[in-house]
Design a protein around this motif. Structure first.
Motif: not given
Ligand SMILES: Nc1ncnc2c1ncn2[C@@H]1O[C@H](COP(=O)(O)OP(=O)(O)OP(=O)(O)O)[C@@H](O)[C@H]1O
Ligand SMILES: [Mg+2]
Length: 249
Positions: A39-41, A43, A49
């Motif tokens: 889902s969005s957000g 991770g 990163r």
């Protein structure tokens, strides 16, 4: 899988007190294409990163091609190409200058050789002849391809793609998928691809990893993914089936 080229080992990332990633472990074999969904957000970008060394995990480590990313970030980064979620081009520079940016900083080459590497990278993504255009003159798909060319120019062993097809129409998505597959065929490129697009993932990925609430709740083949006993995964799979049916009709 002792021969993993990317090994994510018990990675936890907290921002202030909030855990965005919790104890993530995943090994990726050379040449493997792994999709990261969620889902969005959830991770996904944070995980990429951590792999690329842009941020340091709170706990755990990432090993890329035998190199500990936190201990030797420069060495590790040389092995990875990152394609950012927004193409992240310099809007005031030509396409060629955007691709040359990393080449100039990272490769010790004469000016002529630098230009040759940039031209080759642009040709590889089907953008030959667009060297002197400005990013504003490009379509969304072309911008994404410049971002891919910029990463490819440095001949990485591992490519990290953050939503390479989000916001693109189905046909442009198809050409980006084909390009990622071609890179594996030609160079044995290992790829991690963050995606929301189930049909694109089914075309490209050997395995799917699904992140939810900072945890890796599923890792398996696309076929296993389609059948996974997880409500968030089923919601995504059903939505994609419905979209496909409406396209077919
Ligand atoms: N530098 C940061 N400082 C504080 N919080 C952050 C930072 N980067 C990310 N977060 C938080 O971590 C969570 C995960 O963000 P992330 O960008 O990794 O999600 P994502 O899965 O890539 O989402 P999307 O699908 O929207 O791109 C979010 O709640 C975000 O606000
Ligand atoms: Mg993201």
């Amino acid at each position: 899988m002792s021969e993993a080229i990317v090994s994510i080992e018990n990675v936890t990332k907290r921002f202030d007190a909030r855990a965005v990633l919790e104890d993530i472990s995943l090994k990726i074999a050379p040449g493997e294409m792994v999709a990261i969904m969620g889902s969005s957000g959830g991770g996904k970008t944070t995980l990429l990163r951590c792999i690329s060394g842009l941020i340091i995990p709170t706990k755990g480590q990432v090993i890329v091609d035998g190199i500990d990313v936190n201990a030797e970030p420069e060495e590790a980064r040389r092995r990875m190409g990152m394609v950012f979620q927004s193409a992240a081009l310099f809007d005031f520079m030509t396409v060629e200058a955007n691709v040359l940016f990393g080449i100039k900083r990272q490769l010790k080459l004469s000016k002529t050789e630098q230009m040759k590497v940039a031209a080759e990278a642009l040709a590889r993504v089907g953008l030959e002849g667009n060297e002197h255009k400005m990013p504003a003159e490009l379509s969304g798909g072309m911008r994404k391809r410049v971002g891919i060319a910029r990463a490819l120019a440095l001949s990485p062993k591992v490519m990290l793609y953050d939503e390479p097809t989000t916001g693109l129409d189905p046909i442009t998505t198809y050409t980006i998928d084909a390009l990622m597959l071609q890179l594996r065929k030609e160079f044995g490129m290992t790829s991690l691809i963050v995606s929301h697009d189930v049909s694109s993932v089914f075309r490209t990925a050997d395995r799917v990893a699904f992140l939810h609430g900072g945890r890796l709740v599923f890792v398996g083949t696309p076929a296993e993914f389609a059948e996974a006993d997880d409500e968030n995964i089923q919601e995504l799979v059903q939505k994609s089936r419905a979209e496909k049916m409406s396209l077919d009709n």
